[in-house]
Structure formats: C-alpha cells, structure tokens
Design an enzyme around this catalytic site. Structure first.
Site, PDB file in Angstrom:
ATOM      1  N   SER A 255       0.774  -1.132   0.261  1.00 15.91           N
ATOM      2  CA  SER A 255      -0.001  -0.007  -0.047  1.00 15.91           C
ATOM      3  C   SER A 255       0.858   1.199  -0.039  1.00 15.91           C
ATOM      4  O   SER A 255       2.160   1.141   0.348  1.00 15.91           O
ATOM      5  CB  SER A 255      -1.033   0.065   1.318  1.00 15.91           C
ATOM      6  OG  SER A 255      -0.241   0.920   2.271  1.00 15.91           O
ATOM      7  N   LYS A 256       0.335   2.463  -0.200  1.00 15.37           N
ATOM      8  CA  LYS A 256       1.060   3.679  -0.456  1.00 15.37           C
ATOM      9  C   LYS A 256       1.656   4.012   0.905  1.00 15.37           C
ATOM     10  O   LYS A 256       2.567   4.856   1.120  1.00 15.37           O
ATOM     11  CB  LYS A 256      -0.121   4.679  -0.839  1.00 15.37           C
ATOM     12  CG  LYS A 256      -0.502   4.410  -2.067  1.00 15.37           C
ATOM     13  CD  LYS A 256      -0.276   5.551  -3.387  1.00 15.37           C
ATOM     14  CE  LYS A 256      -0.407   4.808  -4.748  1.00 15.37           C
ATOM     15  NZ  LYS A 256      -2.035   4.815  -4.938  1.00 15.37           N
ATOM     16  N   ARG A 257       1.079   3.252   2.104  1.00 19.16           N
ATOM     17  CA  ARG A 257       1.731   3.601   3.200  1.00 19.16           C
ATOM     18  C   ARG A 257       3.096   2.740   3.505  1.00 19.16           C
ATOM     19  O   ARG A 257       3.747   3.187   4.402  1.00 19.16           O
ATOM     20  CB  ARG A 257       0.693   3.208   4.284  1.00 19.16           C
ATOM     21  CG  ARG A 257      -0.299   4.281   4.622  1.00 19.16           C
ATOM     22  CD  ARG A 257      -1.370   3.885   5.439  1.00 19.16           C
ATOM     23  NE  ARG A 257      -1.886   2.717   4.612  1.00 19.16           N
ATOM     24  CZ  ARG A 257      -3.325   2.325   4.888  1.00 19.16           C
ATOM     25  NH1 ARG A 257      -3.888   2.770   5.709  1.00 19.16           N
ATOM     26  NH2 ARG A 257      -3.690   1.337   4.161  1.00 19.16           N
TER      27      ARG A 257
END
Ligand code: GLU
Length: 477
Positions: A255-257
């Site tokens: 994920s972008k995190r």
C-alpha cells in the site's frame, strides 16, 4: 487461432506503479512470446481522478522499461481506436442505446440521497450486501418524461438476469463462478454521458479485438459484470486472467503507506536503478521459471514466458532482492557504460573534482553501490568531514596518535602522488619507528581525514583529498 492481442489499460491517476508495470510487462511478454500485439490504451473516464501529465509520465516509464506498445495513442490502428476513452463517448452511447432498446438496460433517476436511504433501509433489515432496488424499472414512460422535463438526467443501469451463473476459466486461477443474483443492477452510463469502467472496458476490448485480458486481482469481481455485458451484446468475451496481489515483507498487500518500498517506477529511475534490473525483478514477481537462475534479459524473458507459470499466490516484494539484482547489473557493466550511467547522478558539488579523480573514485564504488545515487553518500564520506565523538577525540589526544600524525605529515612531504605502494611503505616505516601497530597507526589518520572509523582504503582517501587538503585536515584542531 486468432492473433493474440493483449492490452495494458492504465487510468491516468498518477505515476506508473509497480503493480501496473508488472501487469504491463506480463501482457507485453505474453504478446511477444506469441508474436501477438501489445496495446496501450488510456482509461480516463474517472475524470475527477485524472491527473495532468500522468499519461505522458506513464508512457515514458513504460518506454524506459522497454515495454513498447504495438498500438497506442501515438501509434494508432485506425480500425481499433481511439485509444483514449474520453475520445469515444459517442461510441459507448451507441452500445448503451442498443442495450436499452433490447430491454437489457434501463434509465435510473435516483439521486445519491435516494440510493443512500435505500441502502440504509436494506442494512437495517439485515441485508448484508444491499443492491439497487430497481424502483426506476417500474417507472412508466410518462413518469420518465416528467422527470426529464424537470431537468433530471438519468443514469443507465444494466438489468442483471435472475438466478444465473456467470463462469469463466481464469488463466491464472482456474474455474471461477459467480451468481448473477449477487450482483445488483450496476450503472453502465452515468447521467453526464460518461460510461463507467465496467461498460467502457467491454466496448474497448471488443473494438480492439483483445483476445486475452491479463490484469490485477482487484478486478476479479468486475469480470462477471463484464461477462454479462458481453452476453447481452452477443459477443464473444476474451479469455481472462487475474494476477496475484503484490505484498510487502509482512505479507500485507502493498500500500502507499509502505514507505520503506518505493512504489513508482519513476522513483527507481531517479534513484539510479537500471531498467534491466527493474525489468528482471518485475518478471519474477509472480512468474516462476524452471531452475534456479534469477537473471533474465528481456529477450530471455520473452522466450521463456509461459502464461501457465503465473502464480496465483501473492508475490512478495523483496527489496533486498531488487537491490541485489541492481548491484548485479551495475557490477556487470563495462567501465565506460558504468561511468556514463552514474555520472548523471553525481551531485553538482562533486562535479568540480577533476575528471580523472572522479572517474577513479566512481569506479572504486562500482562493486559497492546498490543504486547510482549511492555514489553521493560515498563521495560525501570522503569529502565532508564528519564530527568526532568524545571517545574519538580522546583517542586522537593520545601521545601515540600525535606521534603517528606528525610522522605521517613529515613522510608525505616529499610525495607527489599517493600510490598504494608508496602509502604502504609510509605505514611500514611508521610502525617500525614507533613500534605501534594496527588501529593505533591507521585510525588517527582515518579519523583526522574523514571523521569516520571505517570506509574505503586509506590510500584512496589520500588520493581523493590531495596533499593540500590532507595537510589542512591533519593540522587542524
Ligand atoms: N483502468 C483499469 C486500472 O487501471 C484497468 C483495468 C483492466 O485492465 O481492465 O486498473
């Protein structure tokens, strides 16, 4: 058998992501292995999410990776285009009208408030996955006219059949089956005349004569919706395959995190990764070739690509493996290619170093770096003095350290250039004259010159800094 035609269909909502690049790559390899066509088309109907410059940047990144489309906006086949969805709204409208005419689609005038209310009401009755309640299906011709006169523009919904099974043989995960009753009447055309993804994609794949659709697993639940549209239009669907998800090292979907993983091809390019390494790495992200070999060129990948060897299990993004692969490709470059490659990454301040010296240092780093921008860290270790800890200062204050430093300055006085041999002789002499050894001889010099206890060999530091700078650093307090 008809020609294999596959496509990569990004939405221009950002940079080229590793997941997208992998889908593009597998489609490309599948096409090239089978002497088919690889098509690039832009799915830009989600207008609010489109970002300026995204098409250009994604196209450039694909080109950089060597994933070159046979057909695209820049290289269209007049029988199959346009290659950008927003340029063919009239075509979608025609197909939509056809579905309405046949009774397979209908106008829906519900507002988003109406829909939210109905959803809430269904949930309160214990229906866990609420669906559209078909209230607009019951509207008479007159009622619809009345609503239109009031200025309400309808969306168009597909009328899902009752109690049918939608099945397909997925190239990656085998037989898949969905119940039509689990899928509500979904919108195919929004009230503003723009089609939704599930509708546009069918029309595009049909018009572009796409034979196989290989895309991310997140689209699996869209496939039965698309199959139903094919059925209603009476056209043969392509063969579908859904690629496994990419996970981080903890097994969670990327994920972008996940800040420890660079997510976009652009970032790798900027950090100094080689396209061959990224290509090779993406190739193994979900494809398992036979044998132990992990290094594959583009030509080899095309040759051995086999759609039956795609893994349905999640693929882990292994950062260490990518770094290993990039350093492998860097190490195997010729000196000239390597210098040409890394020079673009050298920070402005280091470009002032003489050409000869810089080339020498960059070549020293060739076997050490994992990406080209790391040369700056190594140059920084050499040229910027790092402050000393109290313990290191104490060490330099020892009598033995002072003696070594004085002797060293004396001995280099007459030396013009610092070859490995000459520097070795100096250290041997100092050891003989002081009876000191190892750390007590090397460390004072290393610390005085760089402020660091470890790093490249001392004679390289001496060569890099030059006599004047050595004097300055050693005599400074
Ligand atoms: N535009 C879709 C996406 O970016 C493509 C889906 C498809 O390949 O059908 O995910």
């Amino acid at each position: 058998m008809n020609k294999i035609r596959v496509r990569y269909a990004p939405s221009p909502t950002g940079y080229l992501h590793i997941g997208g690049a992998r889908s593009a790559l597998f489609n490309y390899l599948f096409a090239k292995h089978n002497h088919g066509d690889f098509i690039l088309r832009i799915e830009d109907t989600d207008v609010a999410r489109n970002i300026e410059g995204a098409i250009e940047s994604q196209t450039n990144d694909l080109k950089w990776l060597g994933i070159i489309p046979d057909e695209s906006m820049d290289n269209p086949n007049p029988q199959c285009g346009p290659y950008r969805q927003m340029e063919k709204l009239d075509i979608y409208q025609k197909f939509c009208d056809l579905l309405i005419e046949k009774g397979y689609a209908y106008e829906c005038f519900c507002s988003s408030e109406d829909l939210a209310k109905s959803k809430e009401e269904q949930l309160s009755r214990g229906i866990s996955s609420p669906r559209y309640d078909r209230r607009c299906l019951k509207l008479s011709k007159e009622e619809k006219e009345e609503l239109k006169v009031k200025g309400i523009k309808p969306a168009i919904r597909l009328k899902m059949p009752h109690n049918e099974v939608l099945e397909f043989d997925d190239m990656v995960r085998g037989k898949m089956s969905f119940k039509s009753d689990d899928i509500g009447d979904f919108v195919i055309m929004k009230s503003n005349g723009i089609p939704t993804y599930n509708f546009a994609v069918v029309i595009d794949d049909y018009m572009m004569k796409i034979s196989h659709v290989l895309r991310g697993e997140e689209h699996l639940s869209n496939t039965p919706k698309q199959l139903q549209i094919y059925k209603y239009l009476g056209i043969e669907p392509p063969i579908f395959g859904h690629l496994s998800i990419i996970t981080n090292e903890r097994g969670k979907k990327l994920s972008k995190r996940d800040h420890d993983i660079r997510q976009f091809i652009e970032e790798y390019r900027k950090a100094g990764y080689l396209k061959e390494a990224i290509f090779n790495f993406l190739f193994l992200l979900g494809f398992s070739p036979e044998g132990e070999n992990e290094i594959y060129s583009k030509e080899e990948a095309i040759k051995i690509f086999d759609i039956n060897h795609l893994s349905s299990a999640p693929s882990m993004f292994d950062n260490k493996k990518l770094n290993w692969m990039n350093s492998y490709y860097i190490k195997n470059m010729s000196s000239d290619d390597y210098l040409n490659f890394v020079k673009d990454y050298v920070l402005e301040e280091y470009r002032l170093i003489s050409q000869e010296k810089l080339d020498y240092l960059l070549l020293l780093f060739k076997s050490e770096i994992k990406s080209a921008n790391e040369v700056n860290k190594l140059l920084d270790e050499l040229f910027h003095f790092h402050s000393l800890s109290e313990e290191q200062k104490e060490f330099l204050n020892l009598d033995s350290s002072k003696i070594v430093l004085n002797k060293f300055l004396e001995k280099i006085y007459n030396i013009e250039d610092f070859s490995k041999e000459k520097v070795n002789v100096i250290f041997k002499e100092i050891m003989a004259e002081t009876s000191l050894k190892g750390k007590f001889v090397y460390m004072p010099i290393r610390l005085k010159l760089t402020g660091l206890e470890h790093g490249i060999e001392i004679y390289n530091i001496l060569y890099a800094l030059g006599k004047e700078e050595i004097y300055r650093r050693i005599s400074s307090n």
